[in-house]
Design a protein around this motif. Sequence first.
Motif, PDB file in Angstrom:
ATOM      1  N   THR A 199      31.541  -3.522  35.677  1.00  0.00           N
ATOM      2  CA  THR A 199      32.968  -3.698  35.347  1.00  0.00           C
ATOM      3  C   THR A 199      33.456  -2.548  34.463  1.00  0.00           C
ATOM      4  OG1 THR A 199      32.448  -5.070  33.429  1.00  0.00           O
ATOM      5  CG2 THR A 199      32.876  -6.217  35.506  1.00  0.00           C
ATOM      6  N   LYS A 200      32.556  -1.999  33.660  1.00  0.00           N
ATOM      7  CA  LYS A 200      32.932  -0.901  32.749  1.00  0.00           C
ATOM      8  C   LYS A 200      33.280   0.383  33.493  1.00  0.00           C
ATOM      9  CE  LYS A 200      32.558  -1.351  28.212  1.00  0.00           C
ATOM     10  NZ  LYS A 200      32.501  -0.693  26.962  1.00  0.00           N
ATOM     11  N   GLN A 201      32.938   0.412  34.800  1.00  0.00           N
ATOM     12  CA  GLN A 201      33.284   1.602  35.592  1.00  0.00           C
ATOM     13  C   GLN A 201      34.646   1.457  36.264  1.00  0.00           C
ATOM     14  OE1 GLN A 201      30.137   2.440  38.432  1.00  0.00           O
ATOM     15  NE2 GLN A 201      28.634   1.731  36.952  1.00  0.00           N
ATOM     16  N   ALA A 202      35.268   0.279  36.128  1.00  0.00           N
ATOM     17  CA  ALA A 202      36.497   0.023  36.889  1.00  0.00           C
ATOM     18  C   ALA A 202      37.705   0.724  36.295  1.00  0.00           C
ATOM     19  CB  ALA A 202      36.758  -1.484  36.922  1.00  0.00           C
ATOM     20  N   ASP A 203      38.467   1.372  37.193  1.00  0.00           N
ATOM     21  CA  ASP A 203      39.800   1.850  36.783  1.00  0.00           C
ATOM     22  C   ASP A 203      40.772   0.674  36.862  1.00  0.00           C
ATOM     23  OD1 ASP A 203      38.996   4.623  36.669  1.00  0.00           O
ATOM     24  OD2 ASP A 203      38.959   4.591  38.870  1.00  0.00           O
ATOM     25  N   ILE A 204      40.539  -0.174  37.873  1.00  0.00           N
ATOM     26  CA  ILE A 204      41.339  -1.403  38.019  1.00  0.00           C
ATOM     27  C   ILE A 204      40.343  -2.548  38.130  1.00  0.00           C
ATOM     28  CG2 ILE A 204      43.021  -2.660  39.436  1.00  0.00           C
ATOM     29  CD1 ILE A 204      44.045   0.088  40.451  1.00  0.00           C
ATOM     30  N   ILE A 215      35.948 -12.721  30.203  1.00  0.00           N
ATOM     31  CA  ILE A 215      35.930 -11.256  30.283  1.00  0.00           C
ATOM     32  C   ILE A 215      36.702 -10.671  29.089  1.00  0.00           C
ATOM     33  CG2 ILE A 215      36.572  -9.254  31.722  1.00  0.00           C
ATOM     34  CD1 ILE A 215      34.226 -11.040  32.808  1.00  0.00           C
ATOM     35  N   ASN A 216      35.951 -10.073  28.176  1.00  0.00           N
ATOM     36  CA  ASN A 216      36.594  -9.497  26.987  1.00  0.00           C
ATOM     37  C   ASN A 216      36.468  -7.971  27.026  1.00  0.00           C
ATOM     38  OD1 ASN A 216      33.989  -8.846  26.238  1.00  0.00           O
ATOM     39  ND2 ASN A 216      33.725 -10.715  25.026  1.00  0.00           N
ATOM     40  N   LYS A 217      36.836  -7.328  25.929  1.00  0.00           N
ATOM     41  CA  LYS A 217      36.900  -5.853  25.932  1.00  0.00           C
ATOM     42  C   LYS A 217      35.542  -5.198  26.201  1.00  0.00           C
ATOM     43  CE  LYS A 217      36.744  -5.388  20.929  1.00  0.00           C
ATOM     44  NZ  LYS A 217      37.516  -5.063  19.735  1.00  0.00           N
ATOM     45  N   GLU A 218      34.455  -5.937  25.966  1.00  0.00           N
ATOM     46  CA  GLU A 218      33.117  -5.377  26.223  1.00  0.00           C
ATOM     47  C   GLU A 218      32.888  -5.081  27.712  1.00  0.00           C
ATOM     48  OE1 GLU A 218      31.368  -4.619  23.643  1.00  0.00           O
ATOM     49  OE2 GLU A 218      32.760  -5.667  22.294  1.00  0.00           O
ATOM     50  N   TYR A 219      33.706  -5.684  28.576  1.00  0.00           N
ATOM     51  CA  TYR A 219      33.551  -5.506  30.028  1.00  0.00           C
ATOM     52  C   TYR A 219      34.533  -4.472  30.584  1.00  0.00           C
ATOM     53  CZ  TYR A 219      30.888  -9.896  30.237  1.00  0.00           C
ATOM     54  OH  TYR A 219      29.948 -10.876  30.087  1.00  0.00           O
ATOM     55  N   ILE A 220      35.359  -3.898  29.705  1.00  0.00           N
ATOM     56  CA  ILE A 220      36.505  -3.124  30.204  1.00  0.00           C
ATOM     57  C   ILE A 220      36.457  -1.691  29.694  1.00  0.00           C
ATOM     58  CG2 ILE A 220      39.044  -3.018  30.199  1.00  0.00           C
ATOM     59  CD1 ILE A 220      38.931  -6.114  29.644  1.00  0.00           C
ATOM     60  N   LYS A 221      36.662  -0.752  30.632  1.00  0.00           N
ATOM     61  CA  LYS A 221      36.706   0.671  30.254  1.00  0.00           C
ATOM     62  C   LYS A 221      38.028   0.944  29.543  1.00  0.00           C
ATOM     63  CE  LYS A 221      37.492   3.878  33.565  1.00  0.00           C
ATOM     64  NZ  LYS A 221      37.192   4.712  34.737  1.00  0.00           N
ATOM     65  N   VAL A 225      43.169  -0.884  34.110  1.00  0.00           N
ATOM     66  CA  VAL A 225      44.206  -1.880  34.418  1.00  0.00           C
ATOM     67  C   VAL A 225      43.480  -3.203  34.660  1.00  0.00           C
ATOM     68  CG1 VAL A 225      45.990  -2.542  36.093  1.00  0.00           C
ATOM     69  CG2 VAL A 225      45.668  -0.111  35.475  1.00  0.00           C
ATOM     70  N   VAL A 226      43.935  -4.272  34.021  1.00  0.00           N
ATOM     71  CA  VAL A 226      43.232  -5.560  34.139  1.00  0.00           C
ATOM     72  C   VAL A 226      44.164  -6.607  34.762  1.00  0.00           C
ATOM     73  CG1 VAL A 226      42.060  -7.403  32.877  1.00  0.00           C
ATOM     74  CG2 VAL A 226      41.780  -5.030  32.144  1.00  0.00           C
ATOM     75  N   ILE A 227      43.738  -7.137  35.891  1.00  0.00           N
ATOM     76  CA  ILE A 227      44.513  -8.174  36.586  1.00  0.00           C
ATOM     77  C   ILE A 227      43.732  -9.484  36.474  1.00  0.00           C
ATOM     78  CG2 ILE A 227      45.500  -8.917  38.797  1.00  0.00           C
ATOM     79  CD1 ILE A 227      46.738  -6.288  37.882  1.00  0.00           C
ATOM     80  N   ALA A 248      41.064  -8.049  25.447  1.00  0.00           N
ATOM     81  CA  ALA A 248      41.205  -7.072  26.537  1.00  0.00           C
ATOM     82  C   ALA A 248      42.381  -6.128  26.300  1.00  0.00           C
ATOM     83  CB  ALA A 248      41.371  -7.806  27.868  1.00  0.00           C
ATOM     84  N   LYS A 249      43.458  -6.649  25.718  1.00  0.00           N
ATOM     85  CA  LYS A 249      44.645  -5.793  25.591  1.00  0.00           C
ATOM     86  C   LYS A 249      44.440  -4.651  24.583  1.00  0.00           C
ATOM     87  CE  LYS A 249      48.038  -7.919  22.432  1.00  0.00           C
ATOM     88  NZ  LYS A 249      47.268  -8.774  21.533  1.00  0.00           N
ATOM     89  N   GLU A 250      43.375  -4.741  23.792  1.00  0.00           N
ATOM     90  CA  GLU A 250      43.071  -3.647  22.852  1.00  0.00           C
ATOM     91  C   GLU A 250      42.564  -2.394  23.571  1.00  0.00           C
ATOM     92  OE1 GLU A 250      40.283  -4.846  19.846  1.00  0.00           O
ATOM     93  OE2 GLU A 250      41.407  -6.698  19.460  1.00  0.00           O
ATOM     94  N   VAL A 251      42.000  -2.578  24.782  1.00  0.00           N
ATOM     95  CA  VAL A 251      41.422  -1.412  25.479  1.00  0.00           C
ATOM     96  C   VAL A 251      42.097  -1.096  26.812  1.00  0.00           C
ATOM     97  CG1 VAL A 251      39.130  -1.579  24.426  1.00  0.00           C
ATOM     98  CG2 VAL A 251      39.588  -2.833  26.519  1.00  0.00           C
ATOM     99  N   ALA A 252      42.745  -2.084  27.413  1.00  0.00           N
ATOM    100  CA  ALA A 252      43.347  -1.862  28.739  1.00  0.00           C
ATOM    101  C   ALA A 252      44.630  -1.043  28.611  1.00  0.00           C
ATOM    102  CB  ALA A 252      43.658  -3.216  29.378  1.00  0.00           C
ATOM    103  N   SER A 253      45.041  -0.422  29.732  1.00  0.00           N
ATOM    104  CA  SER A 253      46.339   0.271  29.732  1.00  0.00           C
ATOM    105  C   SER A 253      47.435  -0.694  30.181  1.00  0.00           C
ATOM    106  CB  SER A 253      46.293   1.497  30.639  1.00  0.00           C
ATOM    107  OG  SER A 253      45.899   1.126  31.947  1.00  0.00           O
ATOM    108  N   TYR A 254      47.114  -1.525  31.181  1.00  0.00           N
ATOM    109  CA  TYR A 254      48.033  -2.572  31.651  1.00  0.00           C
ATOM    110  C   TYR A 254      47.221  -3.848  31.772  1.00  0.00           C
ATOM    111  CZ  TYR A 254      51.363   1.028  33.096  1.00  0.00           C
ATOM    112  OH  TYR A 254      52.244   2.070  33.112  1.00  0.00           O
ATOM    113  N   ILE A 255      47.895  -4.989  31.588  1.00  0.00           N
ATOM    114  CA  ILE A 255      47.203  -6.271  31.714  1.00  0.00           C
ATOM    115  C   ILE A 255      48.191  -7.337  32.186  1.00  0.00           C
ATOM    116  CG2 ILE A 255      47.572  -6.897  29.259  1.00  0.00           C
ATOM    117  CD1 ILE A 255      44.692  -8.120  29.333  1.00  0.00           C
TER     118      ILE A 255
END
Length: 283
Positions: A199-204, A215-221, A225-227, A248-255
């Motif tokens: 999941t850390k490799q995902a752009d979306i 799913i928290n920020k530890e799973y997000i690059k 973009v998180v849907i 998640a919103k601390e690291v995502a660009s869009y959510i």
Amino acid sequence: MVAEVINGKELSAEMKKQMRYEVENLLTQQIIPHLTVVLVGNNPASMSYVNGKKRASEEVGIQSEIIELPDSISENELLKIIHQLNQNKAVHGILVQLPLPKQINVQHIIESIDPKKDVDGFHPINIGRMMTGQDTFLPCTPYGIIKMLQSKNITIEGKHVVILGRSNIVGKPVGQLLLNENATVTYCHSKTKNLQEITKQADILVVAIGRPNVINKEYIKNGAVVIDVGINRLENGILTGDVDFDSAKEVASYITPVPRGVGPMTITMLLHNTIKAAKEIEK
Ligand code: NDP
């Protein structure tokens, strides 16, 4: 980084405004789009979804009816009702609310709906058309997700999309639609190893697993973009997604939030498909 929220409720309201004009235009040609929703049993969540679909239909001028059937109905009786709806010229869209009671084979029911009236986009003919990139009824939740990404001009082409979940109604088709848009797609599910690494490799990142806030920020690059497709009702009655929004919103660009995220878009795309069915059947 603090993510920008993609508000599905606002986007849905804008799209419905446009749909009202479309329906008014059809009325001048004596075409009244008509959606029939079949509800079996009295599952409270299903009743609430079905009522939401009826309300939204009425907002844009689509005629809609709910056929309520008892939990004890046999598969044959249900098939007979669907056959009648297939034959009924005034009905443009048929939706059978899932889940169905266990005496009924869901696949038999889905396959009994006339593909021209299959506004959920679940019939194998329509799924095949989607997979081969042909014009068809796209399944509502995945289609709504594409519209949300497009509304923010988020580039899909060339992006690495990771999908959590592989159900027939969300995970699989959303991956296919994003592949059709030239993304590189990875599917993850309950047997996936090293989930976080992927999941850390995902752009979306599209999350559709039905597990509250896992799913928290530890799973997000950073900048992804998180849907969040999940709809989970907690014991205290609060609705929440599969994503821990605040983290998640601390690291995502869009959510996308829950509620007011993907949910309203699902209903909106159902309206879109019903109008499309009416236009094509009455052509
Ligand atoms: P399903 O239960 O059919 O599928 C869940 C998927 O998630 C399965 O593929 C499962 O894997 C996978 N999964 C479960 N747990 C994990 C985990 N810990 N790690 C990785 N993968 C996991 O659910 P749906 O696709 O129908 O729905 C998913 C969520 O989306 C639900 O909360 C549902 O309410 C919501 N939903 C929202 C809609 C909307 O309009 N916003 C519309 C439809 C659904 P496996 O295949 O291996 O079992």
